[in-house]
Write a protein that holds these residues in place. Structure first.
Motif, PDB file in Angstrom:
ATOM      1  N   GLU A  20       0.694  -0.633  -0.233  1.00  0.00           N
ATOM      2  CA  GLU A  20      -0.149  -0.102   0.734  1.00  0.00           C
ATOM      3  C   GLU A  20       0.514   1.115  -0.025  1.00  0.00           C
ATOM      4  N   LEU A  21       0.375   2.185  -0.701  1.00  0.00           N
ATOM      5  CA  LEU A  21       1.468   3.286  -1.131  1.00  0.00           C
ATOM      6  C   LEU A  21       0.849   4.618   0.760  1.00  0.00           C
ATOM      7  N   ILE A  22       1.392   4.616   0.883  1.00  0.00           N
ATOM      8  CA  ILE A  22       1.607   6.035   2.139  1.00  0.00           C
ATOM      9  C   ILE A  22       2.085   7.180   2.199  1.00  0.00           C
ATOM     10  N   THR A  23       2.167   8.036   2.915  1.00  0.00           N
ATOM     11  CA  THR A  23       2.716   9.520   2.236  1.00  0.00           C
ATOM     12  C   THR A  23       3.744   9.802   3.547  1.00  0.00           C
ATOM     13  N   ILE A  24       5.306   9.711   3.224  1.00  0.00           N
ATOM     14  CA  ILE A  24       6.155  10.300   4.119  1.00  0.00           C
ATOM     15  C   ILE A  24       6.213  12.055   4.546  1.00  0.00           C
ATOM     16  N   PHE A  25       7.445  11.923   4.904  1.00  0.00           N
ATOM     17  CA  PHE A  25       8.367  13.363   5.023  1.00  0.00           C
ATOM     18  C   PHE A  25       9.786  12.799   5.341  1.00  0.00           C
ATOM     19  N   PRO A  26      10.648  13.376   4.098  1.00  0.00           N
ATOM     20  CA  PRO A  26      11.745  12.629   3.942  1.00  0.00           C
ATOM     21  C   PRO A  26      12.498  13.537   4.974  1.00  0.00           C
ATOM     22  N   ARG A  27      13.899  12.668   5.601  1.00  0.00           N
ATOM     23  CA  ARG A  27      14.417  13.872   6.370  1.00  0.00           C
ATOM     24  C   ARG A  27      15.838  14.074   5.515  1.00  0.00           C
ATOM     25  N   GLN A  28      16.128  12.870   4.337  1.00  0.00           N
ATOM     26  CA  GLN A  28      16.949  13.381   4.231  1.00  0.00           C
ATOM     27  C   GLN A  28      16.959  12.837   2.448  1.00  0.00           C
ATOM     28  N   ARG A  29      17.840  13.323   1.632  1.00  0.00           N
ATOM     29  CA  ARG A  29      17.883  13.249  -0.002  1.00  0.00           C
ATOM     30  C   ARG A  29      17.899  12.359  -0.529  1.00  0.00           C
ATOM     31  N   LEU A  30      17.076  11.397  -0.596  1.00  0.00           N
ATOM     32  CA  LEU A  30      17.030  10.116  -1.806  1.00  0.00           C
ATOM     33  C   LEU A  30      16.552   9.757  -2.688  1.00  0.00           C
ATOM     34  N   ASP A  31      17.664   9.395  -3.892  1.00  0.00           N
ATOM     35  CA  ASP A  31      17.289   9.281  -5.132  1.00  0.00           C
ATOM     36  C   ASP A  31      16.709   8.512  -5.980  1.00  0.00           C
ATOM     37  N   ALA A  32      16.096   8.316  -6.735  1.00  0.00           N
ATOM     38  CA  ALA A  32      14.592   7.528  -7.098  1.00  0.00           C
ATOM     39  C   ALA A  32      15.296   6.006  -6.862  1.00  0.00           C
ATOM     40  N   LEU A  33      13.808   5.635  -6.909  1.00  0.00           N
ATOM     41  CA  LEU A  33      14.420   3.753  -6.956  1.00  0.00           C
ATOM     42  C   LEU A  33      13.335   3.023  -7.717  1.00  0.00           C
ATOM     43  N   ASN A  34      14.264   2.377  -8.438  1.00  0.00           N
ATOM     44  CA  ASN A  34      13.341   1.340  -9.541  1.00  0.00           C
ATOM     45  C   ASN A  34      12.912   0.334  -8.795  1.00  0.00           C
ATOM     46  N   ILE A  36      10.627  -3.281  -7.890  1.00  0.00           N
ATOM     47  CA  ILE A  36       9.116  -4.172  -9.164  1.00  0.00           C
ATOM     48  C   ILE A  36       7.921  -3.877  -9.736  1.00  0.00           C
ATOM     49  N   SER A  37       7.752  -3.567  -8.757  1.00  0.00           N
ATOM     50  CA  SER A  37       6.147  -2.600  -8.381  1.00  0.00           C
ATOM     51  C   SER A  37       6.260  -1.227  -8.824  1.00  0.00           C
ATOM     52  N   ILE A  38       6.626  -0.534  -8.324  1.00  0.00           N
ATOM     53  CA  ILE A  38       7.189   0.929  -8.811  1.00  0.00           C
ATOM     54  C   ILE A  38       7.931   2.036  -8.430  1.00  0.00           C
ATOM     55  N   ASN A  39       8.328   3.040  -9.302  1.00  0.00           N
ATOM     56  CA  ASN A  39       9.137   3.803  -9.416  1.00  0.00           C
ATOM     57  C   ASN A  39       8.911   5.024  -8.426  1.00  0.00           C
ATOM     58  N   THR A  40       9.470   5.272  -7.650  1.00  0.00           N
ATOM     59  CA  THR A  40       9.244   6.177  -6.274  1.00  0.00           C
ATOM     60  C   THR A  40      10.815   7.263  -7.347  1.00  0.00           C
ATOM     61  N   ARG A  41       9.926   9.148  -7.128  1.00  0.00           N
ATOM     62  CA  ARG A  41      10.591   9.658  -7.338  1.00  0.00           C
ATOM     63  C   ARG A  41      11.349  10.123  -6.072  1.00  0.00           C
ATOM     64  N   PRO A  42      12.235  11.305  -6.713  1.00  0.00           N
ATOM     65  CA  PRO A  42      13.593  11.608  -5.716  1.00  0.00           C
ATOM     66  C   PRO A  42      12.929  11.983  -4.376  1.00  0.00           C
ATOM     67  N   LEU A  43      13.838  11.519  -3.474  1.00  0.00           N
ATOM     68  CA  LEU A  43      13.179  12.247  -1.761  1.00  0.00           C
ATOM     69  C   LEU A  43      14.261  13.253  -1.034  1.00  0.00           C
ATOM     70  N   VAL A  44      12.872  15.091  -1.808  1.00  0.00           N
ATOM     71  CA  VAL A  44      13.654  15.240  -1.756  1.00  0.00           C
ATOM     72  C   VAL A  44      13.209  16.261  -0.032  1.00  0.00           C
ATOM     73  N   PRO A  45      13.858  16.108   0.880  1.00  0.00           N
ATOM     74  CA  PRO A  45      12.889  17.108   2.276  1.00  0.00           C
ATOM     75  C   PRO A  45      12.671  18.838   1.968  1.00  0.00           C
ATOM     76  N   PRO A  46      11.359  19.056   2.470  1.00  0.00           N
ATOM     77  CA  PRO A  46      10.441  18.289   3.048  1.00  0.00           C
ATOM     78  C   PRO A  46       9.030  18.102   2.600  1.00  0.00           C
ATOM     79  N   GLN A  47       9.885  18.102   0.960  1.00  0.00           N
ATOM     80  CA  GLN A  47       8.616  17.260   0.438  1.00  0.00           C
ATOM     81  C   GLN A  47       8.222  15.920   1.120  1.00  0.00           C
ATOM     82  N   ARG A  48       7.122  15.937   0.570  1.00  0.00           N
ATOM     83  CA  ARG A  48       5.943  14.603   0.850  1.00  0.00           C
ATOM     84  C   ARG A  48       5.710  13.838  -0.377  1.00  0.00           C
TER      85      ARG A  48
END
Length: 201
Positions: A20-34, A36-48
């Motif tokens: 299930e998808l859930i919303t997070i507040f990243p605390r640090q940057r993280l590159d996009a992840l590819n 198997i089931s989903i491609n995440t966008r880059p995580l950039v604090p403080p964007q949800r």
């Protein structure tokens, strides 16, 4: 070799829920992840950002994010649902995976919830109320063809399915035997009528 279980276990249901998808507040940057089931966008604090629940729990354990609980997982909302549940014979509308999500979040990130101990009490009370309704509903609704109970969650369906399946199979067997006996009786009566008709001739 044992045959596989035909029904999902509670552990399997909880595992499925982690996608299930859930919303997070990243605390640090993280590159996009590819993934198997989903491609995440880059995580950039403080964007949800929305990520699968399993990834949110993983990042939360590493203190790299905070999890934003779903809108329904608040003391106020759960209190309202509990009153609805106790004041009506019908089941209140709950998310499809409410039990699993609540349990995972209470276990993984109680600090991200407001009043987690009260939330846990409301979840337990809701579960007990709904289980009592399920038992009462099964007594009224069950037959050999189908059973209809609206607004159950996936875990609730998983918990009652094996028992309901056995009961429905038993009812079908009883009805089959009753039907066979009635068919035999009708055939015997028809044969007797035919014999009497032949005697009259």
């Amino acid at each position: 070799m044992a045959l596989p279980n035909q029904h999902l276990t509670p552990q399997e249901v909880a595992f499925i829920c982690e996608s299930e998808l859930i919303t997070i507040f990243p605390r640090q940057r993280l590159d996009a992840l590819n993934l198997i089931s989903i491609n995440t966008r880059p995580l950039v604090p403080p964007q949800r950002a929305e990520v699968p629940l399993w990834l949110a729990v993983f990042l939360r354990k590493q203190k790299r994010c905070n999890i934003v609980p779903p809108d329904w997982l608040t003391v106020e909302n759960l209190d309202r649902l509990e009153k609805e549940e106790s004041g009506s014979a019908a089941f209140s509308q709950m998310p499809w995976r409410w039990m699993e999500v609540a349990e995972i979040l209470l276990d993984a990130c109680p600090d991200d919830l407001i009043n987690p101990s009260e939330i846990a009490l409301h979840i337990r009370a809701l579960r007990e109320l709904r289980q009592a309704k399920i038992r009462a509903g099964l007594a009224d609704q069950i037959n050999s063809s189908y059973i209809k109970i609206n607004n159950l969650g996936l875990m609730e369906v998983c918990e009652i399915r094996p028992w309901v399946g056995k009961v429905v199979d038993g009812l079908r067997k009883i009805e089959g035997e009753t039907g066979s006996a009635a068919a035999r009786k009708r055939k015997e009566e028809a044969d007797e009528d035919e014999d009497m008709y032949d005697d009259d001739l």
